[in-house]
Enzyme design. Structure first.
Site, mmCIF file in Angstrom:
data_model
loop_
_atom_site.group_PDB
_atom_site.id
_atom_site.type_symbol
_atom_site.label_atom_id
_atom_site.label_comp_id
_atom_site.label_asym_id
_atom_site.label_seq_id
_atom_site.Cartn_x
_atom_site.Cartn_y
_atom_site.Cartn_z
ATOM 1 C CD GLU A 162 1.236 -9.136 1.876
ATOM 2 O OE1 GLU A 162 1.098 -10.300 2.283
ATOM 3 O OE2 GLU A 162 0.291 -8.323 1.800
ATOM 4 N N PRO A 163 4.960 -4.981 -0.934
ATOM 5 C CG PRO A 163 7.159 -4.242 -1.341
ATOM 6 C CD PRO A 163 6.358 -5.273 -0.567
ATOM 7 N N GLY A 164 3.701 -3.506 -3.883
ATOM 8 C CA GLY A 164 3.503 -3.701 -5.315
ATOM 9 C C GLY A 164 3.734 -2.392 -6.036
ATOM 10 C CB CYS B 294 -17.881 1.448 -28.016
ATOM 11 S SG CYS B 294 -17.192 1.396 -29.673
ATOM 12 C CD GLU B 295 -18.116 0.529 -22.124
ATOM 13 O OE1 GLU B 295 -18.828 1.251 -21.395
ATOM 14 O OE2 GLU B 295 -18.447 -0.614 -22.487
ATOM 15 N NE ARG C 58 -3.885 2.596 -10.769
ATOM 16 C CZ ARG C 58 -3.684 3.828 -10.378
ATOM 17 N NH1 ARG C 58 -3.200 4.718 -11.220
ATOM 18 N NH2 ARG C 58 -3.941 4.204 -9.151
ATOM 19 N N GLY D 229 0.774 -1.239 0.000
ATOM 20 C CA GLY D 229 0.000 0.000 0.000
ATOM 21 C C GLY D 229 0.801 1.282 0.000
ATOM 22 C CE1 TYR E 156 -9.511 0.268 -8.227
ATOM 23 C CE2 TYR E 156 -7.510 0.568 -9.511
ATOM 24 C CZ TYR E 156 -8.372 -0.252 -8.811
ATOM 25 O OH TYR E 156 -8.077 -1.580 -8.693
HETATM 26 C C1 LIG Z 1 -2.783 -5.639 -3.599
HETATM 27 C C2 LIG Z 1 -2.153 -6.120 -2.362
HETATM 28 C C3 LIG Z 1 -0.865 -5.693 -2.024
HETATM 29 C C4 LIG Z 1 -0.085 -4.683 -2.818
HETATM 30 O O1 LIG Z 1 -0.578 -3.391 -2.709
HETATM 31 P P1 LIG Z 1 0.273 -2.172 -3.302
HETATM 32 O O2 LIG Z 1 -0.574 -0.996 -3.084
HETATM 33 O O3 LIG Z 1 0.480 -2.445 -4.747
HETATM 34 O O4 LIG Z 1 1.544 -2.095 -2.550
HETATM 35 C C5 LIG Z 1 -0.283 -6.237 -0.892
HETATM 36 N N1 LIG Z 1 -0.929 -7.149 -0.121
HETATM 37 C C6 LIG Z 1 -2.173 -7.581 -0.427
HETATM 38 C C7 LIG Z 1 -2.820 -8.591 0.437
HETATM 39 C C8 LIG Z 1 -2.824 -7.079 -1.546
HETATM 40 O O5 LIG Z 1 -4.056 -7.502 -1.831
#
Ligand SMILES: *Cc1c(COP(=O)(O)O)cnc(C)c1O
Length: 424
Positions: free
Chosen positions: A273-275, A352-353, A312, A239, A316
């Site tokens: 868990e960084p994405g 087409c949206e 996105r 997050g 969002y």
């Molecule tokens: C989506 C998700 C993440 C990654 O979130 P980011 O905002 O991309 O860092 C980490 N943990 C869980 C359980 C998620 O569902």
């Protein structure tokens, strides 16, 4: 670190001109910087080192095998939310024994697949899931390693569609049920409770939600230990926010300042868990202007990149910086509001949206048919959320490393679009 910069009025990714890649590989085109991916992961590894973290890159943010390989080589592990993602992690050559598995709807097949691969732990989100893991672990003659996912009822102050740690979300469980399930695990020889998991939402631009979550975690870990659980892991999810606009995204060290002390106080090793933080700003999506038109008092720029590529903004209301690859006006620090030499423009795709847009009323330099337009901060939840809607082949993905260029996904063809269909 800034992998995408303008040199001589032309956008570069590291040492490669973006227009050269667009000419060679076509548009729309995803262009990633390998140096940036490594830099972002390194920032987290360094900032959190004192908590002996296992950094689990969140595969759903961008699941291309080439990206997963870069992460694996740089020492990352992985957070998955499906059997398909675990398959990808293995295909990238990574070790599944450091993988964590989250998600509210794990099927028996997915649970079995994960247990057979000896993953580090499941982030368990309900009693029914706990029972399923216990049953399948018993069948396999193993012990299911788990963390329970707590919904800490913390408002992460993010978009309603991306908050996950607030009461009323489908994710995790409240503290009463959490404690009940912890007791149940103690009586179950096929389960072991190793940790506590929380994921608050995304993107989170302040440290306060993490500070509150950390405090709650310390309490909960102490109560679990008092019951006899050997709790070793504190997983605070992902997050971390990034800069979509200017420099609003904090450094990893800012989050570490509140998270590391909590992990130490809890006496736990940290899982993160960084994405988005890792991949978000690693990429641009380059599109070509197909037409421009003035209608209803508005200027529309219609490009070949669309919501099937990057959903996105439609999903969002997300803000992405957009700027021409060869601009007639230099990109200012602040691209919101009035800009001299620019005109308010709606940037849309051909789908087409009405929700197929990347920006509305955005001041942009003059654009004409054939010009290239870059959408910045496109690396996270871009390609991984893409579709073939309107029967549009998915775009190619390119990984740039200095001056070298690698295609990590080829552009889909029309034949790919129908390859899985079985007409009479
Ligand atoms: C989506 C998700 C993440 C990654 O979130 P980011 O905002 O991309 O860092 C980490 N943990 C869980 C359980 C998620 O569902």
């Amino acid at each position: 670190m800034q992998p995408f910069v303008y040199r001589n009025d032309e956008l570069y990714c590291e040492d490669v001109p973006v227009s050269r890649l667009a000419a060679e590989y076509g548009t729309p085109l995803w262009i990633y910087s390998k140096a940036f991916l490594r830099h972002q992961l390194g920032q987290i590894q360094q900032a959190f080192a004192a908590a002996e973290p296992v950094i689990c890159y969140s595969v759903k943010a961008n699941s291309n095998l080439g990206i997963l390989q870069v992460m694996h080589e740089a020492g990352s592990s992985f957070d998955v939310v499906s059997g398909g993602e675990l398959y990808r992690v293995k295909a990238a050559g990574a070790d599944p024994t450091k993988v964590v598995f989250a998600g509210v709807g794990k099927t028996d097949e997915e649970i079995r697949f994960a247990l057979e691969n000896r993953i580090l732990m499941f982030d368990v989100e309900s009693e029914a899931e706990l029972d399923a893991i216990s049953r399948i672990a018993a069948e396999l003659g193993v012990v299911g390693p788990i963390a329970l996912r707590l919904n800490p009822d913390i408002d992460a102050k993010t978009h309603a569609k991306t908050t996950t740690g607030k009461k009323g979300n489908k994710f995790g469980m409240d503290i009463e049920r959490f404690q009940e399930l912890a007791d149940k695990v103690l009586r179950d020889p096929h389960l072991e409770l190793l940790g506590i998991h929380m994921h608050l939402g995304s993107p989170i631009l302040t440290t306060e939600p993490y500070e509150l979550a950390g405090r709650k975690a310390v309490e909960v870990v102490q109560s679990l230990r008092a019951k006899g659980h050997n709790i070793r892991w504190l997983n605070l999810g992902g997050g971390f926010g990034i800069s979509y606009r200017q420099n609003e995204g904090p450094a990893a060290s800012v989050y570490a300042e509140v998270i590391v002390p909590a992990a130490r106080e809890a006496g736990c090793r940290l899982v993160l868990e960084p994405g988005r933080f890792v991949v978000g700003n690693s990429a641009v999506l380059v599109s070509r202007v197909v037409f421009t038109k003035r209608e209803g008092g508005k200027l529309f720029v219609i490009q070949d990149g669309a919501m099937n590529d990057l959903i996105r903004p439609a999903m969002y209301d997300s803000f992405h910086r957009l700027w021409p690859v060869r601009p007639q006006v230099a990109m200012p620090e602040n691209v919101e509001g009035e800009i001299p030499g620019c005109e308010k423009t709606d940037v849309v795709g051909p789908i087409c949206e009405s929700s197929d847009y990347f920006a509305k009323d955005r001041c942009l330099p003059p654009l004409k048919r054939g010009d290239l337009l870059a959408t910045f901060s496109a690396g996270a939840y871009g390609m991984s959320m893409s579709s073939n809607y309107n029967s549009r082949p998915r775009a190619a993905e390119i990984l740039v490393d200095g001056s070298s260029v690698k295609v990590i996904r080829r552009r889909e063809t029309y034949a790919d679009l129908v390859a899985h269909e079985l007409p009479e």
